[in-house]
Design an enzyme around this catalytic site. Structure first.
Site, PDB file in Angstrom:
ATOM      1  N   HIS A  26     -13.189  -2.626   2.444  1.00 38.00           N
ATOM      2  CA  HIS A  26     -14.629  -2.396   2.456  1.00 38.00           C
ATOM      3  C   HIS A  26     -15.400  -3.637   2.868  1.00 38.00           C
ATOM      4  O   HIS A  26     -16.377  -3.571   3.593  1.00 38.00           O
ATOM      5  CB  HIS A  26     -15.092  -1.963   1.061  1.00 38.00           C
ATOM      6  CG  HIS A  26     -14.823  -0.519   0.800  1.00 38.00           C
ATOM      7  ND1 HIS A  26     -14.555  -0.021  -0.433  1.00 38.00           N
ATOM      8  CD2 HIS A  26     -14.801   0.538   1.645  1.00 38.00           C
ATOM      9  CE1 HIS A  26     -14.372   1.277  -0.355  1.00 38.00           C
ATOM     10  NE2 HIS A  26     -14.508   1.643   0.896  1.00 38.00           N
ATOM     11  N   ARG A  61       3.128   1.587  13.112  1.00 39.30           N
ATOM     12  CA  ARG A  61       2.038   0.741  13.598  1.00 39.30           C
ATOM     13  C   ARG A  61       1.560  -0.296  12.588  1.00 39.30           C
ATOM     14  O   ARG A  61       0.831  -1.212  12.935  1.00 39.30           O
ATOM     15  CB  ARG A  61       0.848   1.604  14.067  1.00 39.30           C
ATOM     16  CG  ARG A  61       0.210   2.423  12.999  1.00 39.30           C
ATOM     17  CD  ARG A  61      -0.722   3.486  13.573  1.00 39.30           C
ATOM     18  NE  ARG A  61      -2.123   3.090  13.496  1.00 39.30           N
ATOM     19  CZ  ARG A  61      -3.145   3.911  13.734  1.00 39.30           C
ATOM     20  NH1 ARG A  61      -2.916   5.178  14.085  1.00 39.30           N
ATOM     21  NH2 ARG A  61      -4.374   3.505  13.655  1.00 39.30           N
ATOM     22  N   ASN A  71      -2.877   4.610  19.529  1.00 40.31           N
ATOM     23  CA  ASN A  71      -2.332   3.919  18.344  1.00 40.31           C
ATOM     24  C   ASN A  71      -1.203   4.759  17.739  1.00 40.31           C
ATOM     25  O   ASN A  71      -0.128   4.259  17.425  1.00 40.31           O
ATOM     26  CB  ASN A  71      -3.404   3.712  17.269  1.00 40.31           C
ATOM     27  CG  ASN A  71      -4.593   2.947  17.791  1.00 40.31           C
ATOM     28  OD1 ASN A  71      -4.483   2.247  18.790  1.00 40.31           O
ATOM     29  ND2 ASN A  71      -5.730   3.079  17.132  1.00 40.31           N
ATOM     30  N   ASP A  72      -1.468   6.043  17.583  1.00 39.12           N
ATOM     31  CA  ASP A  72      -0.431   6.919  17.040  1.00 39.12           C
ATOM     32  C   ASP A  72       0.582   7.336  18.097  1.00 39.12           C
ATOM     33  O   ASP A  72       1.775   7.432  17.825  1.00 39.12           O
ATOM     34  CB  ASP A  72      -1.068   8.164  16.403  1.00 39.12           C
ATOM     35  CG  ASP A  72      -1.507   7.897  14.976  1.00 39.12           C
ATOM     36  OD1 ASP A  72      -0.738   7.253  14.242  1.00 39.12           O
ATOM     37  OD2 ASP A  72      -2.624   8.302  14.605  1.00 39.12           O
ATOM     38  N   ARG A 120     -14.719  13.084  15.038  1.00 34.25           N
ATOM     39  CA  ARG A 120     -13.380  13.585  14.746  1.00 34.25           C
ATOM     40  C   ARG A 120     -13.354  14.117  13.332  1.00 34.25           C
ATOM     41  O   ARG A 120     -13.881  13.475  12.410  1.00 34.25           O
ATOM     42  CB  ARG A 120     -12.381  12.432  14.888  1.00 34.25           C
ATOM     43  CG  ARG A 120     -10.965  12.828  14.554  1.00 34.25           C
ATOM     44  CD  ARG A 120     -10.002  11.719  14.846  1.00 34.25           C
ATOM     45  NE  ARG A 120     -10.086  10.655  13.864  1.00 34.25           N
ATOM     46  CZ  ARG A 120      -9.348   9.549  13.923  1.00 34.25           C
ATOM     47  NH1 ARG A 120      -8.514   9.370  14.935  1.00 34.25           N
ATOM     48  NH2 ARG A 120      -9.444   8.625  13.006  1.00 34.25           N
ATOM     49  N   CYS A 155      -8.859   6.546  23.289  1.00 39.62           N
ATOM     50  CA  CYS A 155      -9.663   5.933  22.228  1.00 39.62           C
ATOM     51  C   CYS A 155      -8.846   5.040  21.307  1.00 39.62           C
ATOM     52  O   CYS A 155      -9.350   4.570  20.298  1.00 39.62           O
ATOM     53  CB  CYS A 155     -10.391   7.007  21.429  1.00 39.62           C
ATOM     54  SG  CYS A 155      -9.282   8.132  20.574  1.00 39.62           S
ATOM     55  N   GLU A 158      -1.846  12.660  20.355  1.00 35.12           N
ATOM     56  CA  GLU A 158      -1.309  11.467  19.700  1.00 35.12           C
ATOM     57  C   GLU A 158       0.101  11.647  19.148  1.00 35.12           C
ATOM     58  O   GLU A 158       0.611  10.769  18.468  1.00 35.12           O
ATOM     59  CB  GLU A 158      -2.262  10.900  18.654  1.00 35.12           C
ATOM     60  CG  GLU A 158      -2.861  11.871  17.686  1.00 35.12           C
ATOM     61  CD  GLU A 158      -3.896  11.232  16.749  1.00 35.12           C
ATOM     62  OE1 GLU A 158      -4.056  10.010  16.745  1.00 35.12           O
ATOM     63  OE2 GLU A 158      -4.515  11.990  15.996  1.00 35.12           O
ATOM     64  N   ARG A 179     -14.780   8.007  13.294  1.00 39.41           N
ATOM     65  CA  ARG A 179     -13.706   8.328  12.351  1.00 39.41           C
ATOM     66  C   ARG A 179     -14.345   8.818  11.050  1.00 39.41           C
ATOM     67  O   ARG A 179     -14.653   8.028  10.160  1.00 39.41           O
ATOM     68  CB  ARG A 179     -12.853   7.089  12.089  1.00 39.41           C
ATOM     69  CG  ARG A 179     -12.025   6.623  13.301  1.00 39.41           C
ATOM     70  CD  ARG A 179     -11.259   5.361  12.965  1.00 39.41           C
ATOM     71  NE  ARG A 179     -10.128   5.123  13.846  1.00 39.41           N
ATOM     72  CZ  ARG A 179     -10.132   4.211  14.829  1.00 39.41           C
ATOM     73  NH1 ARG A 179     -11.200   3.482  15.051  1.00 39.41           N
ATOM     74  NH2 ARG A 179      -9.046   4.042  15.586  1.00 39.41           N
TER      75      ARG A 179
HETATM   76  C1  PEP Z   1      -5.227   6.557  17.548  1.00 42.53           C
HETATM   77  O1  PEP Z   1      -4.288   7.002  16.892  1.00 42.53           O
HETATM   78  O2  PEP Z   1      -5.086   5.947  18.639  1.00 42.53           O
HETATM   79  C2  PEP Z   1      -6.615   6.688  17.067  1.00 42.53           C
HETATM   80  C3  PEP Z   1      -7.633   6.363  17.812  1.00 42.53           C
HETATM   81  O3  PEP Z   1      -6.812   7.136  15.806  1.00 42.53           O
HETATM   82  P1  PEP Z   1      -6.565   6.270  14.465  1.00 42.53           P
HETATM   83  O4  PEP Z   1      -6.396   4.833  14.896  1.00 42.53           O
HETATM   84  O5  PEP Z   1      -7.753   6.482  13.623  1.00 42.53           O
HETATM   85  O6  PEP Z   1      -5.314   6.867  13.924  1.00 42.53           O
HETATM   86 MG    MG Z   2      -4.582   8.423  15.268  1.00 42.95          MG
END
Ligand code: PEP
Ligand code: MG
Length: 607
Positions: A203, A477, A466-467, A345, A514, A443, A310
């Site tokens: 936070h 990750r 990212n995922d 999202r 993203c 993802e 998010r």
């Molecule tokens: C991702 O997975 O790339 C993404 C943008 O979502 P998050 O990082 O919130 O999982």
């Molecule tokens: Mg993700």
């Protein structure tokens, strides 16, 4: 700046931590420590138990009042939304699961109130701190804030400390900082802060970004190494600090700060410039945000919309936000951005984003477990409430809804069906609704393998790299041990992105990326070359990304993408990209790139 002289030798020390909030700061240190409490475990007489319970309950009330006061300050400085962080503390104080065991400890075990608080909460705090889950371990700090406040309210022996006198602008250093501590100092007095523990999603880091205070966390033992009035250089963009910096550091700092300030000015000027390649290909640049309040400034960074909000950050408190609360938060973002689009999202809880009351806490593989759309499809009450809130807010601006972590068409169709059900219900209630585009994230590898069918079902794709990287390469990750294997330029990943873009374009729908990859300068070029239509990233990266896009020809990066798609290792892709573009990126003065290299190859040889 003058430094107080002590006998202690001032040794220059470089520490690398987590880049919690970007920017640079230099100045004297002000240390904030938690108060030490005297504790006594001996039993109290039976005749005093009821009075002791009363004393504890009074301390709970006092603590609640203090937090209400802090919340008021937070509302003034940050707005209603962000001040909700304090609601989670207030909720905890009302939580019988937390309070009853303390009362039991007084009444049944004859403990004095302070010992009852200490023995009940410290165990819980340790458990949370030791959790491998980043979000859970960060929630320990919320509980610690309560622990300190309750013990302080029970400690009549110590007169209430007057607030520390302001020393003027300085850098806060602490083992751990809490939102409450940040609210008790004047914002203008805080040049930046550095802490031993904490990560990007705590936070306090979220607040620092929202307040534009540079910060580095996760420095392990800075609070022991440094003393009040020592001088500190803090690089919140690269995630490092230098204690007792030397003359060279200071001139580097001045250089970095002037680049940074220049960039801020350029940022304002570049706001008007189009993110267009030299040969006229326009790439949409959108912002990723976690707090509704961030929507207030994204247009200043040159974004033309929000590519990812998010929404789960709204749920990081005890008890899910009501439909009205959600609709209000979403409407705030939409109004600020109108007429630009905003992709919200739906709840992506789970994995490393545990939401109390919703997420499971004891999964062996949380990233592949009870998370995201899976939670929403089985907690339909919760999901439909969010969809209803989104639809109600859609009247205030240009909303797009996006479903995360979809791994099968069945899931996607069910999510769409529930969306349609909520829409029909509202229309039947006489609520007029605008058209809303519905998309999904790509993802997981299964989504890519079935991407043609999926492209027929939605209005847009957004690739969550990212995922996608984590699942494609089987690399957690969040695991530091294998961080070097988390490779966005792995040919498997690049080919997945290529396949997704081609399928989307065959159906005439746009594709956004993203994940963090979108703002890495070399990756940006590859993604543009692969035909990605939109890039969404942290607002701070947009200007640099625009600079890069405006410096290349689309035809050239397209050829680059075709070349790297044929390569068979990430190493060869990286070598090729560096040979071709590294000098250009350095010449453009892309600071995020240069800074991350500084940190990886420790800042100075004499560090
Ligand atoms: C991702 O997975 O790339 C993404 C943008 O979502 P998050 O990082 O919130 O999982
Ligand atoms: Mg993700």
């Amino acid at each position: 700046m003058k430094n107080k002289t002590t006998n202690r030798q001032k040794i220059r020390t470089v520490l690398v931590g987590v880049a919690a909030s970007p920017g640079y700061a230099y100045g004297p240190v002000r240390k904030t420590e938690s108060r030490k409490f005297s504790l006594d475990s001996s039993a109290i007489p039976a005749s005093t138990l009821v009075a002791e319970e009363k004393r504890f309950r009074k301390a709970v009330d006092t603590t609640a009042k203090e937090i209400e006061e802090l919340k008021k300050v937070a509302i003034e400085r940050l707005g209603e939304e962000e001040a909700r962080i304090f609601d989670s503390h207030l909720m905890m104080l009302k939580d019988s699961m937390l309070i009853d065991p303390i009362v039991d400890s007084i009444l049944k075990d004859a403990h004095n109130a302070r010992w009852a608080v200490h023995s009940t909460l410290s165990g819980l705090i340790t458990q949370l701190e030791n959790s491998k889950n980043e979000v859970l371990s960060e929630r320990a700090s919320d509980l610690k804030e309560l622990y300190n406040r309750l013990l302080s309210a029970l400690d009549e022996s110590i007169p209430k400390r007057p607030p520390k006198k302001s020393k003027g602008p300085s850098l806060l250093v602490a083992h751990e900082l809490t939102p409450g501590m940040l609210m008790t100092v004047e914002k203008d007095d805080v040049l930046g802060f550095a802490t031993d523990i904490g990560g990007r999603t705590s936070h306090i880091s979220i607040l620092a970004r929202a307040m534009q205070i540079p910060a580095v966390s996760g420095l392990r033992n800075i609070s022991n190494l440094i003393e009040e009035d020592d001088l500190l250089f803090l690089d919140g963009t690269g995630g490092m600090v230098i204690l007792n910096p030397n003359e060279d550091d200071l001139s580097r700092y001045k250089e970095k700060l002037s680049v940074y300030n220049k960039q801020k000015q350029e940022l304002f000027m570049m706001r008007q410039l189009e993110p267009m390649t030299l040969d006229g290909k326009y790439i949409t640049l959108h912002a990723n945000i976690e707090l509704p309040m961030e929507a207030d400034t994204v247009l200043d960074f040159g974004a033309t919309g929000i590519g990812l909000y998010r929404s789960e950050f709204l749920f990081f408190r005890k008890g899910a936000p009501s439909c009205e609360e959600q609709a209000q938060a979403y409407a705030h973002i939409l109004k600020k951005l109108e007429p630009h689009p905003v992709v919200i999202r739906t709840l992506d809880a789970g994995g490393d984003k545990l939401v109390s009351d919703i997420s499971a806490t004891d999964e062996a593989n949380p990233f592949m477990g009870w998370r995201s759309i899976r939670v929403c499809l089985s907690r339909k009450d919760l999901f439909k409430e969010q969809l209803r809130a989104l639809l109600l807010a859609s009247r205030e601006g240009h909303l797009r809804i996006m479903f995360p972590m979809i791994s099968s068409l069945d899931e996607l169709r069910e999510a769409k069906r529930l969306y349609q059900e909520c829409r029909t219900q509202l229309l039947n209630e006489g609520v007029e609704l605008p058209k809303v585009k519905v998309g999904c994230m790509i993802e997981v590898p299964a989504a890519v393998m079935m991407v043609d069918a999926r492209a027929k079902e939605v209005d847009f794709f957004s690739i969550g790299t990212n995922d996608l990287i984590q699942f494609t390469l089987a690399v957690d990750r969040t695991n530091e041990l294998i961080a070097n294997m988390f490779e966005p330029h792995h040919p498997a990943v690049l080919n997945m992105i290529d396949r997704t873009v081609r399928a989307a374009h065959r159906e005439g729908i746009p594709v956004c990326v993203c994940g963090e990859m979108s703002s890495d300068p070399l990756s940006t070029l590859v993604l543009v070359g692969l035909g990605v239509d939109e890039l969404s990233m942290t607002p701070w990266s947009i200007m640099e990304c625009k600079k890069i896009i405006r410096s290349v020809n689309y035809e050239d990066v397209k050829a680059t993408a075709r070349t790297v798609l044929k390569m068979d290792t990430a190493e060869s892709v990286n070598r090729y990209l560096r040979q071709k573009y590294l000098q250009m990126i350095i010449d453009l003065g892309i600071s995020s790139f240069i800074t991350s290299h500084d940190v990886k190859n420790p800042m100075d040889k004499n560090a």
